[in-house]
Design a protein around this motif. Structure first.
Motif, mmCIF file in Angstrom:
data_model
loop_
_atom_site.group_PDB
_atom_site.id
_atom_site.type_symbol
_atom_site.label_atom_id
_atom_site.label_comp_id
_atom_site.label_asym_id
_atom_site.label_seq_id
_atom_site.Cartn_x
_atom_site.Cartn_y
_atom_site.Cartn_z
ATOM 1 N N ARG A 34 49.069 0.502 73.388
ATOM 2 C CA ARG A 34 48.147 -0.085 74.654
ATOM 3 C C ARG A 34 48.967 -0.635 75.872
ATOM 4 O O ARG A 34 48.497 -0.276 76.896
ATOM 5 N N GLU A 35 50.265 -1.107 75.731
ATOM 6 C CA GLU A 35 51.213 -1.637 76.701
ATOM 7 C C GLU A 35 51.545 -0.060 77.507
ATOM 8 O O GLU A 35 51.554 -0.245 78.746
ATOM 9 N N LEU A 36 51.950 0.656 77.006
ATOM 10 C CA LEU A 36 52.295 2.109 77.523
ATOM 11 C C LEU A 36 51.315 2.673 78.365
ATOM 12 O O LEU A 36 51.541 2.940 79.485
ATOM 13 N N ILE A 37 49.800 2.837 77.855
ATOM 14 C CA ILE A 37 49.074 3.399 78.314
ATOM 15 C C ILE A 37 48.607 2.506 79.533
ATOM 16 O O ILE A 37 48.274 2.856 80.597
ATOM 17 N N GLY A 38 48.738 1.166 79.475
ATOM 18 C CA GLY A 38 48.383 0.157 80.695
ATOM 19 C C GLY A 38 49.300 0.406 81.765
ATOM 20 O O GLY A 38 48.838 0.032 82.925
ATOM 21 N N GLN A 39 50.313 1.045 81.597
ATOM 22 C CA GLN A 39 51.169 1.214 82.547
ATOM 23 C C GLN A 39 50.786 2.527 83.502
ATOM 24 O O GLN A 39 51.306 2.731 84.646
ATOM 25 N N GLY A 40 49.914 3.215 83.026
ATOM 26 C CA GLY A 40 49.521 4.431 83.589
ATOM 27 C C GLY A 40 50.111 5.504 83.486
ATOM 28 O O GLY A 40 51.126 5.735 82.935
ATOM 29 N N GLY A 41 49.705 6.816 84.003
ATOM 30 C CA GLY A 41 50.266 8.170 83.887
ATOM 31 C C GLY A 41 50.231 8.573 82.494
ATOM 32 O O GLY A 41 50.916 9.658 82.318
ATOM 33 N N THR A 42 49.343 8.102 81.566
ATOM 34 C CA THR A 42 49.556 8.742 80.492
ATOM 35 C C THR A 42 48.284 9.806 80.292
ATOM 36 O O THR A 42 47.492 9.821 80.882
ATOM 37 N N SER A 43 48.519 10.573 79.315
ATOM 38 C CA SER A 43 47.372 11.693 79.213
ATOM 39 C C SER A 43 46.150 11.053 78.363
ATOM 40 O O SER A 43 45.962 10.383 77.805
ATOM 41 N N ALA A 44 45.072 11.876 78.540
ATOM 42 C CA ALA A 44 43.868 11.740 77.799
ATOM 43 C C ALA A 44 44.034 11.624 76.245
ATOM 44 O O ALA A 44 43.395 11.077 75.608
ATOM 45 N N ARG A 45 45.041 12.713 76.122
ATOM 46 C CA ARG A 45 45.006 12.690 74.452
ATOM 47 C C ARG A 45 45.662 11.357 74.034
ATOM 48 O O ARG A 45 45.437 11.135 72.962
ATOM 49 N N ALA A 46 46.649 10.998 74.796
ATOM 50 C CA ALA A 46 46.918 9.752 74.136
ATOM 51 C C ALA A 46 46.395 8.625 74.115
ATOM 52 O O ALA A 46 46.159 7.954 73.029
ATOM 53 N N ARG A 47 45.258 8.366 75.016
ATOM 54 C CA ARG A 47 44.163 7.620 75.094
ATOM 55 C C ARG A 47 43.184 7.809 73.954
ATOM 56 O O ARG A 47 42.886 6.788 73.220
ATOM 57 N N THR A 48 43.121 8.979 73.599
ATOM 58 C CA THR A 48 42.020 9.485 72.499
ATOM 59 C C THR A 48 42.555 8.958 70.860
ATOM 60 O O THR A 48 42.086 8.482 70.279
ATOM 61 N N ARG A 49 44.062 9.268 70.924
ATOM 62 C CA ARG A 49 44.682 9.065 69.670
ATOM 63 C C ARG A 49 44.702 7.489 69.685
ATOM 64 O O ARG A 49 44.304 6.804 68.494
ATOM 65 N N LEU A 50 45.010 6.896 70.759
ATOM 66 C CA LEU A 50 45.037 5.093 70.617
ATOM 67 C C LEU A 50 43.534 4.934 70.003
ATOM 68 O O LEU A 50 43.331 3.942 69.205
ATOM 69 N N ALA A 51 42.375 5.212 70.632
ATOM 70 C CA ALA A 51 41.064 5.052 70.460
ATOM 71 C C ALA A 51 40.713 5.213 68.776
ATOM 72 O O ALA A 51 40.237 4.233 68.264
ATOM 73 N N GLU A 52 41.363 6.404 68.449
ATOM 74 C CA GLU A 52 41.039 6.521 67.064
ATOM 75 C C GLU A 52 41.851 5.839 66.256
ATOM 76 O O GLU A 52 41.377 5.228 64.902
#
Length: 78
Positions: A23-41
């Motif tokens: 969550r912290e990494l993704i919050g910093q921005g610049g991450t892929s939609a795939r990373a966000r999708t895996r986090l959601a799962e």
């Protein structure tokens, strides 16, 4: 069932920790939609695990959560 309960507790801590890091990494921005999708799962599987009354099913769900969180972490970093 006792083994599953014991393993669940340790794996639950690992899942929550890994999800928090991602969550912290993704919050910093610049991450892929795939990373966000895996986090959601990973978060979805965590909720399933926490709601599950069968210790074996809960352990399976929390392990899936950890796997998705690790995948999300790798995708967010690279």
């Amino acid at each position: 069932f006792e083994h599953a309960r014991a393993a669940y507790q340790g794996t639950l801590v690992a899942a929550r920790s890994q999800i928090s890091v991602v969550r912290e990494l993704i919050g910093q921005g610049g991450t892929s939609a795939r990373a966000r999708t895996r986090l959601a799962e990973a978060e979805r599987q965590l909720m399933i695990a926490e709601a599950e009354t069968d210790p074996v099913e809960a352990l399976d769900a929390i392990r899936r959560s950890v796997t998705h969180a690790r995948d999300a972490d790798a995708l967010a970093r690279y």
